[in-house]
Design an enzyme around this catalytic site. Structure first.
Site, PDB file in Angstrom:
ATOM      1  N   HIS A 182      -1.165  65.978 -28.720  1.00  0.00           N
ATOM      2  CA  HIS A 182      -0.746  67.176 -27.820  1.00  0.00           C
ATOM      3  C   HIS A 182      -1.350  68.397 -28.354  1.00  0.00           C
ATOM      4  O   HIS A 182      -1.280  69.602 -27.519  1.00  0.00           O
ATOM      5  CB  HIS A 182       0.824  67.176 -28.043  1.00  0.00           C
ATOM      6  CG  HIS A 182       1.314  66.513 -26.624  1.00  0.00           C
ATOM      7  ND1 HIS A 182       0.896  66.521 -25.332  1.00  0.00           N
ATOM      8  CD2 HIS A 182       2.375  65.468 -26.817  1.00  0.00           C
ATOM      9  CE1 HIS A 182       1.892  65.812 -24.584  1.00  0.00           C
ATOM     10  NE2 HIS A 182       2.335  64.999 -25.178  1.00  0.00           N
ATOM     11  N   GLU A 216       0.740  65.009 -20.401  1.00  0.00           N
ATOM     12  CA  GLU A 216       1.174  63.726 -20.949  1.00  0.00           C
ATOM     13  C   GLU A 216       0.255  62.590 -20.767  1.00  0.00           C
ATOM     14  O   GLU A 216      -0.045  61.855 -21.697  1.00  0.00           O
ATOM     15  CB  GLU A 216       2.567  63.207 -20.257  1.00  0.00           C
ATOM     16  CG  GLU A 216       3.806  64.082 -20.632  1.00  0.00           C
ATOM     17  CD  GLU A 216       4.127  64.353 -22.440  1.00  0.00           C
ATOM     18  OE1 GLU A 216       3.406  63.526 -23.028  1.00  0.00           O
ATOM     19  OE2 GLU A 216       4.734  65.204 -22.535  1.00  0.00           O
ATOM     20  N   TYR A 254       2.929  60.039 -17.671  1.00  0.00           N
ATOM     21  CA  TYR A 254       2.414  59.466 -18.829  1.00  0.00           C
ATOM     22  C   TYR A 254       1.306  58.173 -18.509  1.00  0.00           C
ATOM     23  O   TYR A 254       0.056  58.332 -18.606  1.00  0.00           O
ATOM     24  CB  TYR A 254       3.338  58.653 -19.794  1.00  0.00           C
ATOM     25  CG  TYR A 254       4.296  59.520 -20.450  1.00  0.00           C
ATOM     26  CD1 TYR A 254       5.143  60.490 -19.725  1.00  0.00           C
ATOM     27  CD2 TYR A 254       4.119  59.814 -21.778  1.00  0.00           C
ATOM     28  CE1 TYR A 254       6.000  61.399 -20.493  1.00  0.00           C
ATOM     29  CE2 TYR A 254       4.946  60.755 -22.526  1.00  0.00           C
ATOM     30  CZ  TYR A 254       5.798  61.369 -21.967  1.00  0.00           C
ATOM     31  OH  TYR A 254       6.598  62.332 -22.630  1.00  0.00           O
ATOM     32  N   HIS A 291       0.421  60.461 -30.699  1.00  0.00           N
ATOM     33  CA  HIS A 291       0.733  61.078 -29.587  1.00  0.00           C
ATOM     34  C   HIS A 291       0.956  62.524 -29.563  1.00  0.00           C
ATOM     35  O   HIS A 291       0.445  63.385 -28.910  1.00  0.00           O
ATOM     36  CB  HIS A 291       1.919  60.408 -28.775  1.00  0.00           C
ATOM     37  CG  HIS A 291       2.406  61.058 -27.599  1.00  0.00           C
ATOM     38  ND1 HIS A 291       1.767  60.153 -26.298  1.00  0.00           N
ATOM     39  CD2 HIS A 291       3.087  61.994 -27.008  1.00  0.00           C
ATOM     40  CE1 HIS A 291       2.193  61.116 -25.339  1.00  0.00           C
ATOM     41  NE2 HIS A 291       2.893  62.105 -25.670  1.00  0.00           N
ATOM     42  N   GLU A 292       1.710  63.043 -30.569  1.00  0.00           N
ATOM     43  CA  GLU A 292       2.376  64.247 -30.486  1.00  0.00           C
ATOM     44  C   GLU A 292       1.177  65.172 -31.036  1.00  0.00           C
ATOM     45  O   GLU A 292       0.872  66.339 -30.855  1.00  0.00           O
ATOM     46  CB  GLU A 292       3.631  64.512 -31.563  1.00  0.00           C
ATOM     47  CG  GLU A 292       4.830  63.705 -31.244  1.00  0.00           C
ATOM     48  CD  GLU A 292       5.204  63.835 -29.574  1.00  0.00           C
ATOM     49  OE1 GLU A 292       4.830  64.774 -28.890  1.00  0.00           O
ATOM     50  OE2 GLU A 292       5.889  62.900 -29.124  1.00  0.00           O
TER      51      GLU A 292
HETATM   52 ZN   LIG Z   1       3.788  63.886 -25.083  1.00  0.00          ZN
END
Ligand SMILES: [Zn+2]
Length: 608
Positions: free
Chosen positions: A357, A376, A436, A353-354
């Site tokens: 980004h 997100e 999200y 996830h990170e």
């Molecule tokens: Zn995030």
């Protein structure tokens, strides 16, 4: 005569090219930072000097500027504190903890002196924002040099940054320096730091951090003096001698809009090289409980990098660091801070996830406060797909849970439009699902609308055209329109600016010789093209496609294409030529990728 005519035509032609380029109207500010930090690890305080070369690329004359001074959020009575104590479902990491901080535990960030082009400026600290009146306005196309001396104190770890986090990482240094606020086509974005999130000016960072020599650092940027700092950064075979009490770490980060770092005396530092040549750094505590997971994470991170490179666009920096720190997972330029005492799947999941980004937030830098779903949501979409592949999850519908999350919020009555400022949701939980889940559904459902291949191409072209900029929702949907040929502004509008929902139903079925007549109904407001799967008795099936009139378009690969459905008409009649034994089952959206808030009325089973 002929020459002159030719010249005139030529000059008209080149003039119109010039106009065409200007008509996009896009511009962005630029800032170069030089910072020197002297860190006192005993009392968690630091002195800094900052030279900031700011270029005004806007068409406007600026007579003031704003800096974010984020650490002031961690003081009793701050907006972050009061908001956390008055919202019904506060973040459990924050709760009322800020209100209980002593003077030694709070965070602060204060400007001591500030000059513009050598002349002292007046400034006023208002919470987490420094308001600055300029002596000399900055004209369009002109630059100014700001010089600030500042001091900071690292707060007890509460949210994102701080000292001594729950896993014993000593310094998580994020949102830690005076940061110029962004000015763009919508004006200033001097948002106070309440809960989330960030928007910054693109530029280059040159940062020198002097700190006790026992600390091992990781963060944004390339280390300029690897053979002086060592700790695994040095060239192979190099003997590193660290003299004196303190060590200066010199970082350089080109073309980023933020700078973060972390430090601990017990970090293990590993590095591997990804297939594309990117060096992946891993910094994690020398804690025997987690070492095996952190070793196994490394090849998975390399796989994730490959996935994002292919499905979004090539990672443009030479380095990415996964660093244990912070209070969960948070993305920064060229690195992430994550907590590290996790099950292996969770460790890979948070890294996926990170790391995603880096594309959706960092390189494609949307304003997260205003368009949190692009940041997100897109990140959740691509990291779900990446996890499915990298961890061999083989899920049939990767997004099934994501759709359920959105649907339950939509049916709860607590939904707010996605255009809501990230701090302005009544409930944190509603923010979470809206940003999200609903943001992820935006993309997955766009795949339903225009086809997966068009969606994949849209993401690639979006990256190509908007990397290192600040794309807006409209910029994204225009790319999807150009790639697919479909009209999609209605989708952006209904999905992101309203809480309208999708609900299509099978209203009735009548059987006539050789034909089954299905009456479909649009129950809720949001329009959609419709796919209907019909199972015939005897085992065959057909899928019927009903285009949506306002898309002026038909999906590639669609079968049994019907007349379009105009939105204003609440019902639609679908005639199905039926073989001798007739129809067994009719279902709207068998893919599950249309976010229908009531699927119970989507299916009709005929028993005869
Ligand atoms: Zn995030």
């Amino acid at each position: 005569m002929m020459t002159k005519t030719f010249l005139t035509i030529a000059s008209i032609f080149s003039f119109s090219i010039l106009l065409a380029q200007n008509s996009t109207g896009y511009w962005q500010q630029h800032v170069d930072y030089e910072m020197e930090i002297d860190f006192d690890a005993k009392d968690y305080q630091y002195d800094g000097s900052q030279v900031l070369e700011y270029t005004n690329n806007s068409p406007d004359t600026l007579d003031r500027v704003f800096y974010h001074m984020y650490f002031n959020a961690f003081q009793p009575g701050s907006e972050m504190d009061v908001r956390s104590r008055t919202i019904e479902d506060p973040d459990s990491r924050v709760g009322d903890r800020i209100s209980k901080l002593s003077d030694e535990e709070i965070g602060f960030m204060r400007a001591k002196t500030l000059q513009q082009d050598g002349k002292e400026l007046n400034f006023k600290l208002v919470g987490t924002v420094l308001e600055v009146e300029l002596n000399e306005p900055i004209l369009p196309g002109k630059s100014s040099t700001f010089k600030m001396d500042f001091e900071g104190q690292v707060p007890v770890q509460i949210r994102r940054s701080g000292r001594n986090n729950a896993e014993g990482v000593e310094l998580s240094m994020t949102q830690w320096y005076p940061k110029m606020a962004e000015y763009d086509f919508e004006g200033w974005h001097a948002d106070p730091y309440i809960g989330r999130e960030f928007h910054g000016v693109w530029g280059n960072f040159d940062v020198k951090i002097s700190i006790d020599k026992d600390f091992i650092l990781g963060g944004t940027g390339y280390i300029q003096n690897p053979n002086e700092v060592g700790y695994g950064y040095e060239d192979e075979g190099e003997k590193v001698r660290r003299r004196g009490k303190k060590l200066t770490w010199h970082f350089n980060a080109p073309n980023v809009h933020d700078f973060a770092w972390a430090a601990d005396k017990d970090y293990i530092h590993d590095k591997i090289t990804g297939k594309d040549g990117t060096t992946l750094h891993f910094l994690y505590k020398d804690n025997k409980e987690i070492i095996e997971n952190w070793k196994n994470l490394q090849s998975k991170t390399s796989d994730l990098l490959d996935f994002f490179n292919e499905h979004i666009g090539p990672y443009p920096y030479d380095q990415y660091s996964v660093i244990q720190g912070g209070d969960g997972g948070m993305e920064y330029a060229m690195c992430t801070l994550i907590t590290g005492e996790r099950e292996f799947g969770s460790l890979v999941g948070v890294t996926a996830h990170e790391m995603a980004h880096s594309w959706f937030q960092h390189i494609l830098a949307t304003d997260e406060a205003q368009h949190e779903w692009m940041d997100e949501g897109f990140t959740s979409y691509i990291s779900s797909l990446a996890m499915n592949e990298v961890m061999d999850q083989n899920r049939e519908n990767v997004f099934a849970g994501t759709y359920r999350g959105y649907t339950s919020l939509a049916n709860s009555g607590f939904e707010q439009p996605q255009t809501t400022h990230a701090d302005r949701y009544e409930y944190n939980s509603a923010y979470g699902v809206t940003a999200y889940s609903k943001g992820s559904v935006f993309l997955a459902q766009l795949g339903y609308l225009i086809g997966q291949e068009n969606l994949d191409n849209t993401l690639n072209r979006y990256f190509d055209e908007w990397k290192f900029k600040h794309p807006t929702p409209n910029d994204f949907i225009r790319i999807a329109e150009k790639v697919s040929g479909a009209e999609l502004s209605w989708y952006l509008n209904d999905w992101t600016r309203t809480t309208n929902t999708i609900d299509y139903a099978i209203k009735g079925v009548s059987v006539e010789p050789g034909t089954t007549i299905v009456t479909l109904e649009r129950v809720a407001l949001t329009p959609m093209p419709i796919e209907v799967k019909v199972d015939f008795k005897g085992g065959t099936s057909e899928t019927y496609y009903i285009p949506l009139r306002i898309m002026r378009w038909t999906k590639p690969g669609a079968t049994n294409i019907q007349e379009d459905w105009a939105w204003a008409f609440p019902t639609y009649t679908l005639e199905i030529p039926s073989p001798q034994y007739g129809v067994e089952k009719i279902e709207i959206d068998p893919s599950g990728l249309m976010a229908d808030v009531n699927r119970e009325n989507n299916v009709k089973v005929l028993n005869e």
